[in-house]
Scaffold this active site. Structure first.
Site, short mmCIF file in Angstrom:
data_model
loop_
_atom_site.label_atom_id
_atom_site.label_comp_id
_atom_site.label_asym_id
_atom_site.label_seq_id
_atom_site.Cartn_x
_atom_site.Cartn_y
_atom_site.Cartn_z
N HIS A 225 29.82 -7.90 -69.28
CA HIS A 225 30.01 -9.17 -68.56
C HIS A 225 29.73 -10.40 -69.44
CE1 HIS A 225 31.09 -8.30 -64.49
NE2 HIS A 225 30.02 -7.56 -64.22
N GLY B 111 22.44 -3.54 -58.09
CA GLY B 111 22.07 -2.73 -59.24
C GLY B 111 21.56 -3.62 -60.35
N ALA B 112 22.33 -4.68 -60.64
CA ALA B 112 21.95 -5.61 -61.71
C ALA B 112 22.83 -6.85 -61.61
CB ALA B 112 22.11 -4.94 -63.08
N MET B 113 22.49 -7.86 -62.41
CA MET B 113 23.25 -9.11 -62.43
C MET B 113 23.31 -9.65 -63.84
SD MET B 113 24.99 -11.16 -60.57
CE MET B 113 25.96 -12.44 -61.35
N GLU C 16 34.68 -7.76 -62.81
CA GLU C 16 34.04 -6.52 -62.36
C GLU C 16 34.82 -5.27 -62.75
OE1 GLU C 16 31.16 -6.40 -61.61
OE2 GLU C 16 30.64 -8.40 -60.90
N GLU D 101 24.63 -14.57 -57.01
CA GLU D 101 26.04 -14.27 -56.76
C GLU D 101 26.27 -13.86 -55.31
OE1 GLU D 101 29.52 -12.13 -59.33
OE2 GLU D 101 27.76 -10.93 -58.90
N HIS E 231 27.47 -2.08 -68.51
CA HIS E 231 28.31 -2.84 -67.58
C HIS E 231 27.92 -4.32 -67.62
CE1 HIS E 231 30.25 -3.36 -63.44
NE2 HIS E 231 29.50 -4.43 -63.54
N GLU E 232 26.62 -4.59 -67.51
CA GLU E 232 26.17 -5.99 -67.52
C GLU E 232 26.41 -6.64 -68.89
OE1 GLU E 232 25.53 -7.16 -64.64
OE2 GLU E 232 25.55 -5.14 -63.79
N ASN F 46 23.34 -12.33 -65.62
CA ASN F 46 22.95 -13.67 -66.06
C ASN F 46 22.88 -13.71 -67.58
OD1 ASN F 46 22.22 -14.12 -63.19
ND2 ASN F 46 20.51 -12.81 -63.71
#
Length: 858
Positions: free
Chosen positions: A311, A273-275, A330, A135, A307-308, A277
């Site tokens: 998503h 922090g994180a993604m 976000e 990203e 949070h992830e 996927n």
């Protein structure tokens, strides 16, 4: 970064022309191990087949690829000359048919910057670990594609890897004949595809959910990290939060998790922090704690996990059309992460942390010259990279919290459910969300959106209290103000709380929820109430604003802040006082005094740690220069006092120990730190694990107490990836001209360091105790940054431009030098100018704060 940008107009034109039916991506990663052959970057083979349609046969377009070389390109069976069609970042596609097949065979480069396919060699055992991070637009560093979020497609990955490795991707995989083949994904965007490969430590679990119709959803769970971190990996807690989150989101979203398995990979040298996927979420491995940490760290990790997970629905299932509407994923993930944290896990005071820590990020971003509406104007990919900021995340989440108060929780969640079902696997804009919320709430979302999503800036709310002859409230009003640069006054749903001192505590005795609109709003319901000692105009933190105090309330807080019984109200008061310090309305010395008086009584450990950061910033940046040394000494004395006063072995003791190290200034401070390291002194209950040892070593290195030999000896105790980062930071912190010259050269003049080592070197370079030593680098900074921006990856360039700005040279001369650079570089990349403008604004704010603190002497 030449030629690598993509504009919104180009993306819209390509989206109008093309539809992508699917990708097949084959990666050969066997070159990740062994000696590197050749002088150029280490590379791997990437072969991509893309099937796509064109709405205008005969038209031209392009595919994206950033690679050292391309071996072959074919379009619809016709071989194209790579030298003619590939320019280093794009592949020209001419005379497209209605149905097309593009095959690209390329040599792509392993990354050392955390962008693309990152390669890490573990110093402990020599093992190699790989992971991808894309990203907003770095999947083109790994395979040829159409790199924009609205050209979704299903993917099939296959990977050849070194013997003994395991490979993960978004879909479930299995190995046959030495090749890892993965199930085809649902239609997703390029930036959330993912590959992780290497000898990772892998732990499994499972999640099961039976729905009202009797069907059962089974989700295989996995968690992985480097083998060297396996002894510290508390996977059970990660799985616990994961299952709690899956339960919560299934309860509220009425849309089953759509991506099969759910792996979570904790990877080294990670920039974020994180993604999110789908099926393979990646996290920075620092979320695996090698030493003792406070509950705030566990809460922070749980929040990121959730949070992830949010998503998976907001962002992966339904994705913004272009980065203008980045907030659609976000802001929602930030809000839903906190909402689920409080609703589903053991961290019931999550909104306290949000009010105190997360919103501070938003308040700062929203007062910078680069502030923007939550729905931003993103012209290109460089704009997009910089918009992962406090407005898109924390302000957006704050506004959504108010939206829930405005339309009601049920209407908000029903809107989300309709949004998922209506736009599953598609792309959306702002209007798509507003339309479902209008359906479910019956409210006009257009006016709300114009005020909150489409304008920038933060309002301040101040109480005005008029008492009658009997000492009761005759009139209580809330005054709303806005900055001249962003004069919008907004509708606020707020709770106004009245507090009084009674029996040694400061407690709320009246609360009214009301709508504040316009410059002055009278709260009629509070007329006749007993006179308050404190008025809190955004009690319960329903809206997004800066809280101000009337004179009586401020005087009460100076004496009784530690007596506020409600932790959220206390956090809001602290946040308001810090905003007043940053706004030059409260002298830095007054804020530091409040911290020294009351932080030791604070029960919420996350608030304590935030107060430590703010107090340190108050002394380093906002204190009058003539008082800075004395203020630093008082802070160190206070930290040392609280270290000994804290309950032995408690997390508060740990927090104060870390803060004491950060604030140490006197020879006695350094002596204690050294004796604790050597074991000749102890603090009852304080255990010096390896992480805390490095915390103690940095100030000793920065003040010349510990030399290179001592740091080498410490590395021998901890010759790990983490240990090497700590050592690099400590080495760069030493007070020597030669040390600073070497650190500068390693970061600015060379690209040999990895992203993590660049970060560590920059962190050590700038020390508040070394202002004169690093002063000559201000001029060098302005001479170098445009070249750095043009030559380095955007992630590394951002580290350099932000981290090496001469923020410790706090003078009018530095401000003038910054203005001179901006004036002479009007045509520089907008993203680069934005970073410099933000740093300039921070410096100007610091100078105003110092003037405020200095005026307190007069």
């Amino acid at each position: 970064m030449p030629g690598e940008n993509l504009s919104r107009d180009e993306a819209r034109e390509r989206a109008a022309l093309l539809r992508v039916d699917g990708y097949e991506v084959s990666l050969d990663l066997r070159s990740a191990v062994g000696e590197d052959a050749g002088d150029g970057p280490r590379t791997f083979r990437s072969v991509t087949t893309i099937r796509f349609r064109c709405n205008e046969p005969g038209a031209s377009s392009f595919a994206d690829l950033i690679a050292p070389s391309v071996t072959a390109v074919s379009l619809n069976g016709r071989d194209l000359d790579p030298g003619e069609v590939f320019d280093g970042s794009r592949i020209t596609l001419e005379d497209l048919a209605a149905d097309n097949e593009l095959v690209v065979d390329a040599r792509c480069a392993y990354s050392r910057t955390g962008e693309g396919l990152h390669r890490f060699v573990d110093p402990e055992d020599g093992e190699v670990y790989l992971y991808t991070q894309y990203e907003p637009a770095d999947s083109r560093r790994v395979f040829a594609n159409f790199e924009q979020p609205d050209l979704k497609a299903p993917y099939r990955f296959e990977v050849r890897a070194p013997e003994g490795w395991t490979v993960w991707s978004n879909g479930a995989g299995e190995q046959t004949d030495g090749v890892w083949r993965f199930a085809e994904t649902k239609p997703i965007s390029t930036y959330i595809t993912c590959v992780v490969a290497g000898p990772y430590h892998y732990v499994t679990d499972s999640y099961s959910r039976t729905f009202a119709d009797g069907t059962t959803l089974e989700i295989p769970l996995g968690a992985l990290c480097r083998k060297g971190l396996a002894p510290y990996f508390d996977a059970d807690d990660v799985f616990l939060v994961t299952k709690q989150g899956l339960d919560f989101f299934h309860d509220h979203f009425d849309y089953p998790y759509p991506f099969g398995k759910y792996d979570q990979a904790f990877v080294p040298e990670y920039n974020l922090g994180a993604m999110e996927n789908p099926g393979l979420v990646t996290f920075r491995e620092e979320f695996i704690f090698r030493g003792k940490v406070t509950q705030a760290s566990y809460e922070g990790r749980a929040n990121v996990v959730l949070h992830e997970m949010a998503h998976m629905w907001f962002g992966d299932l339904v994705t913004m059309e272009w980065w203008d509407d980045l907030w659609l994923k976000e802001s929602f993930a930030d809000f839903m992460g906190e909402f689920s944290l409080v609703g589903a896990t053991r961290f019931k005071n999550g909104w306290v942390t949000f009010a105190n820590r997360r919103k501070a990020w938003a308040y700062r971003a929203d007062q910078l010259p680069s502030t923007h509406p939550i729905t931003a104007d993103i012209r290109d990919l460089q704009d997009a990279k910089l918009n992962f900021d406090g407005i898109t995340y924390a302000k957006g989440a704050s506004v959504l919290k108010q939206l829930v108060a405005y339309v009601g929780e049920d209407a908000f969640l029903e809107g989300a459910r309709r949004y998922f079902k209506r736009h599953a696997y598609g792309n959306t804009r702002l209007g798509d969300l507003l339309s479902v919320l209008e359906e479910t709430s019956g409210r006009d979302m257009g006016a709300w959106s114009r005020s909150w999503l489409q304008t920038a800036g933060v309002n301040s709310l101040t109480p005005q209290v008029l008492l009658d002859a009997d000492g009761r409230v005759e009139e209580l009003a809330v005054v709303q103000e806005a900055a001249e640069s962003h004069p919008e006054l907004r509708p606020h749903r707020v709770a106004v709380g009245l507090y009084r001192v009674a029996g040694g505590t400061l407690e709320r005795y009246a609360r009214v929820e009301t709508d504040v609109d316009g410059a002055r709003t009278v709260v009629a319901e509070l007329a006749g109430a007993d006179a308050p000692d404190l008025v809190l105009v955004n009690d319960d933190d329903l809206t997004y604003c800066k809280i101000r105090f009337d004179a009586t309330s401020l005087a009460t807080l100076r004496e009784h802040l530690g007596s506020v019984t409600d932790p959220l109200a206390r956090a809001l008061c602290w946040s308001a006082l810090w905003n007043m310090t940053r706004d030059a309305l409260l002298p830095a010395r007054d804020f530091v005094e409040l911290v020294l008086r009351f932080a030791g009584r604070e029960s919420e450990i996350g608030v304590v740690q935030m107060l430590h950061a703010w107090a340190d910033s108050a002394v380093t940046h906002y204190a009058a220069p003539a008082r800075r040394e004395a203020a630093a000494g008082l802070l160190a004395e206070g930290a040392r006092r609280e270290l000994y006063a804290a309950e032995p072995g408690s997390e508060h003791q740990l927090a104060w120990a870390r803060f004491f190290a950060r604030t140490a200034t006197a020879e006695a401070d350094f002596a204690l730190l050294r004796e604790l390291l050597e074991g000749t002194a102890t603090v009852e209950g304080l255990e010096l694990d390896q992480e805390l040892r490095w915390v103690f070593l940095e100030p000793l290195a920065a003040h010349g107490v510990m030399d290179e030999k001592a740091l080498a000896e410490e590395l021998a105790r901890d010759d790990t990836a983490s240990g090497r980062r700590h050592q690099v930071r400590c080495l760069a912190a030493r007070p020597s001209e030669a040390v600073k010259a070497q650190a500068w050269a390693q970061v600015v003049e060379s690209d040999a360091l990895s992203n993590a080592m660049v970060e560590a070197t920059i962190a050590g370079f700038s020390q508040g105790s070394q202002r004169e030593l690093i002063a000559p680098y201000a001029e060098k900074y302005f001479a170098a940054i445009e070249r750095v921006w043009s030559e380095r990856s955007i992630q590394i360039a951002m580290h350099v431009v932000e981290g090496l700005f001469p923020s410790l040279q706090q003078s009018r001369e530095t401000l003038d030098a910054t203005d001179a650079w901006l004036d002479a570089h009007r045509e520089a990349a907008p993203a680069l100018r934005r970073l410099v403008l933000e740093a300039r604004d921070d410096l100007a704010r610091v100078l105003r704060g110092q003037a405020c603190d200095e005026a307190a002497d007069q």
